[in-house]
Enzyme design. Structure first.
Site, PDB file in Angstrom:
ATOM      1  N   ARG A  86      -7.461 -29.868   4.648  1.00 44.19           N
ATOM      2  CA  ARG A  86      -7.579 -29.182   5.965  1.00 44.19           C
ATOM      3  C   ARG A  86      -8.982 -29.334   6.613  1.00 44.19           C
ATOM      4  O   ARG A  86      -9.862 -28.787   5.956  1.00 44.19           O
ATOM      5  CB  ARG A  86      -6.858 -27.984   6.020  1.00 44.19           C
ATOM      6  N   ARG A 135      -8.981 -11.193   4.196  1.00 40.53           N
ATOM      7  CA  ARG A 135      -7.801 -11.954   4.417  1.00 40.53           C
ATOM      8  C   ARG A 135      -8.327 -13.065   5.650  1.00 40.53           C
ATOM      9  O   ARG A 135      -9.153 -12.910   6.067  1.00 40.53           O
ATOM     10  CB  ARG A 135      -6.556 -11.255   5.043  1.00 40.53           C
ATOM     11  N   LYS A 136      -7.375 -13.963   5.931  1.00 40.36           N
ATOM     12  CA  LYS A 136      -7.634 -14.995   6.839  1.00 40.36           C
ATOM     13  C   LYS A 136      -7.776 -14.409   8.261  1.00 40.36           C
ATOM     14  O   LYS A 136      -7.532 -13.212   8.322  1.00 40.36           O
ATOM     15  CB  LYS A 136      -6.800 -15.970   6.898  1.00 40.36           C
ATOM     16  N   GLY A 193       9.015 -22.865   7.969  1.00 37.68           N
ATOM     17  CA  GLY A 193       9.472 -22.694   6.657  1.00 37.68           C
ATOM     18  C   GLY A 193       9.947 -21.401   5.980  1.00 37.68           C
ATOM     19  O   GLY A 193      10.552 -21.577   4.948  1.00 37.68           O
ATOM     20  N   CYS A 248       3.681 -20.152  10.218  1.00 39.53           N
ATOM     21  CA  CYS A 248       2.605 -21.295  10.562  1.00 39.53           C
ATOM     22  C   CYS A 248       3.346 -21.954  11.703  1.00 39.53           C
ATOM     23  O   CYS A 248       2.450 -22.474  12.689  1.00 39.53           O
ATOM     24  CB  CYS A 248       2.517 -22.204   9.464  1.00 39.53           C
ATOM     25  N   GLY A 249       4.500 -22.153  11.716  1.00 35.35           N
ATOM     26  CA  GLY A 249       5.366 -22.675  12.855  1.00 35.35           C
ATOM     27  C   GLY A 249       5.523 -21.885  14.368  1.00 35.35           C
ATOM     28  O   GLY A 249       5.942 -22.220  15.289  1.00 35.35           O
TER      29      GLY A 249
END
Length: 517
Positions: free
Chosen positions: A59, A173-174, A428, A433-434
């Site tokens: 990434r 966390r992110k 998914g 993420c989508g």
């Protein structure tokens, strides 16, 4: 009690594996210690994927989604080495992920990336992820603030100029940051931990600040106003630093599902959180402007548009579900250099913009064969289709998404006529993420029990809105088997989005059924 991830971080900082890459390349992926292979390598943007053992994902960090033709060429040559296993995906954070990578090649790949000004540092795990901005910053005629310099400075601060920065490599966390300089909320400000949106305060142009937006399997929340306004200069960096330090030092770490910034805001209350932020600043934290300047509907930037620079244009190309192969990177790099100035932009819709194309060069560009695949005016459902990686490459995904999304859209468009684009987002798994929550129609992968068997399915989200008055959609129906989805979407598109059934023709005598290969 500390969770597994906090124990791993306490044992050895994720950035420490930078010095071990040559060793890992020599011993092979099977012999890398599990915590290093599965977790710490993510601090360097290297992702082990159990569904493709031996083939890693890289990434990148592409602040503001801006690339050069030379960088595209380099990425294409890297991906090309891996043949059918090599590919790249544009992400919903204006970023790129490339696949098929072997661990023994990574030291040399990193040298090539560094030589052309790219890095993967701190692009995974508990770090600040790719910083997003308007894809037409600096070239948009009606732009308010060119956010490119600020994003570049933030990237440098957070990553120590791409070398890795231990100050911000151990967050709970992110963390997502976005800066919007236009009027249409192209960055989806509401889903970021910190978002800056343009606003006039007493006649001075700056940013109002939103905080706490996020998606997770446990909870999804839109960002809330911090009641803060900052000027578009060093104040943006100082405010980000203050919030990151508070999150790093005080954010909850026990439960990974309750570790995003909004959980700290909930714990303290917004008023205390704002006070703690203000106390870390060397300047007064002013109250927010009464109104912001997000007053346009969201645009997708597909097509040909004049830039603020006379005689130049930007051209938005549709990349179906963001998937690119080696030849695509190479060819897109070539046409960017041939017809423009070599600069390209990525969008959160997983598409591609060529910039600085002179008027005289437009006919030649539009006649290029690659534009038959990556067109400027795709069909209504294809135009706004977004998909996460899916089960083909991601072990978190419960269903395949990209191939299914393309097949489903084609089947629906063969059956229906649509007068306008409808944004359908596929993801998914509940990690989102989508981003199904920001779509007109969101589809989240799940598993469904039917007749004693487990089959692929989706949960259905409706009501997401982007641009002005953005809002998150909600789940309205759970557990729809994927092979029953086409009929449900057909009915939904007719009832809520003014679609009409196509008249039977000789080539299409009856409604087609979805076939997913």
């Amino acid at each position: 009690m500390a969770n597994k991830f906090e124990t791993v971080k306490a044992t050895k900082d994720g950035l420490a594996v930078q010095s071990e890459l040559e060793h890992f390349a020599a011993i092979g992926w099977e012999n890398i210690p599990e915590d290093d292979r599965d977790l710490r390598l993510k601090w360097l943007g290297i992702f082990f994927r159990p569904v493709t053992p031996g083939q890693f994902m890289l990434r990148l960090r592409i602040p503001h989604g801006i690339l050069t033709s030379d960088q595209l060429q380099t990425i294409g040559e890297i991906v090309q080495r891996y043949g059918d296993s090599g590919s790249g995906d544009i992400t919903t954070r204006q970023n790129l992920q490339i696949r098929g990578i072997r661990i023994e090649d990574i030291p040399a790949i990193f040298e090539r990336l560094q030589a052309c000004g790219l890095t993967t540092i701190q692009s995974g795990m508990d770090n600040v992820r790719n910083i997003t901005g308007s894809p037409v910053a600096g070239i948009e005629r009606d732009e308010l603030i060119d956010t490119r310099p600020l994003v570049a400075q933030l990237q440098a601060m957070i990553t120590n100029n791409g070398q890795g920065n231990s100050e911000f490599s151990n967050l709970p966390r992110k963390f997502n940051i976005a800066l919007e300089g236009g009027r249409d909320n192209s960055v989806h400000a509401e889903i970021n931990d910190i978002a800056f949106i343009p606003a006039y305060r007493q006649g001075i142009l700056g940013f109002n600040v939103l905080v706490g937006g996020f998606f997770s399997a446990r909870r999804c929340e839109a960002a809330v106003p911090l009641d803060a306004w900052v000027t578009p200069d060093q104040a943006v960096l100082d405010l980000c630093r203050a919030i990151l330090e508070l999150f790093r030092d005080h954010g909850p770490r026990t439960n990974r599902q309750k570790s995003r910034l909004m959980w700290l805001i909930d714990q303290w209350g917004l008023e205390k959180f704002r006070q703690e932020v203000a106390a870390k600043l060397t300047f007064p934290l002013l109250n927010a402007a009464p109104e912001d300047e997000i007053n346009w509907d969201k645009r997708d930037h597909l097509g040909v548009y004049p830039q603020k620079q006379p005689g130049l244009n930007y051209v938005g190309l549709h990349i179906p579900v963001g998937r690119l192969y080696a030849s695509d990177f190479l060819e897109l790099g070539r046409i960017a250099q041939t017809y423009g100035n070599g600069e390209v932009r990525l969008t959160v819709e997983q598409n591609f913009i060529l910039t600085h194309v002179p008027d005289a060069q437009l006919p030649g560009l539009l006649a290029e064969p690659i534009l038959k695949r990556f067109g400027i005016d795709p069909s209504p459902l294809q135009r706004s289709l977004v998909s996460c990686t899916g089960a083909q490459f991601c072990n978190f995904a419960l269903i395949e998404t990209k191939n299914r999304a393309l097949a489903m859209s084609a089947a629906l468009e063969a059956e229906l006529e649509l007068s306008r684009p409808v944004r359908i987002h596929w993801t998914g798994c509940p990690n989102s993420c989508g981003q199904p929550q920001v779509a007109d129609i969101g589809l989240m992968g799940t598993k469904v029990r039917r007749n004693g068997e487990t089959v692929d399915g989706v949960d259905l989200y409706l009501g997401g809105k982007v641009g002005k008055d953005a809002q998150l959609g909600t789940c309205v129906r759970k557990g729809i088997p994927c092979d029953e989805l086409q009929a449900i979407l057909t009915e939904l598109l007719i009832e809520r989005f003014q679609a009409r059934p196509r008249a039977p023709t000789a080539n299409n005598p009856s409604n087609p059924m979805l076939v997913l290969v």
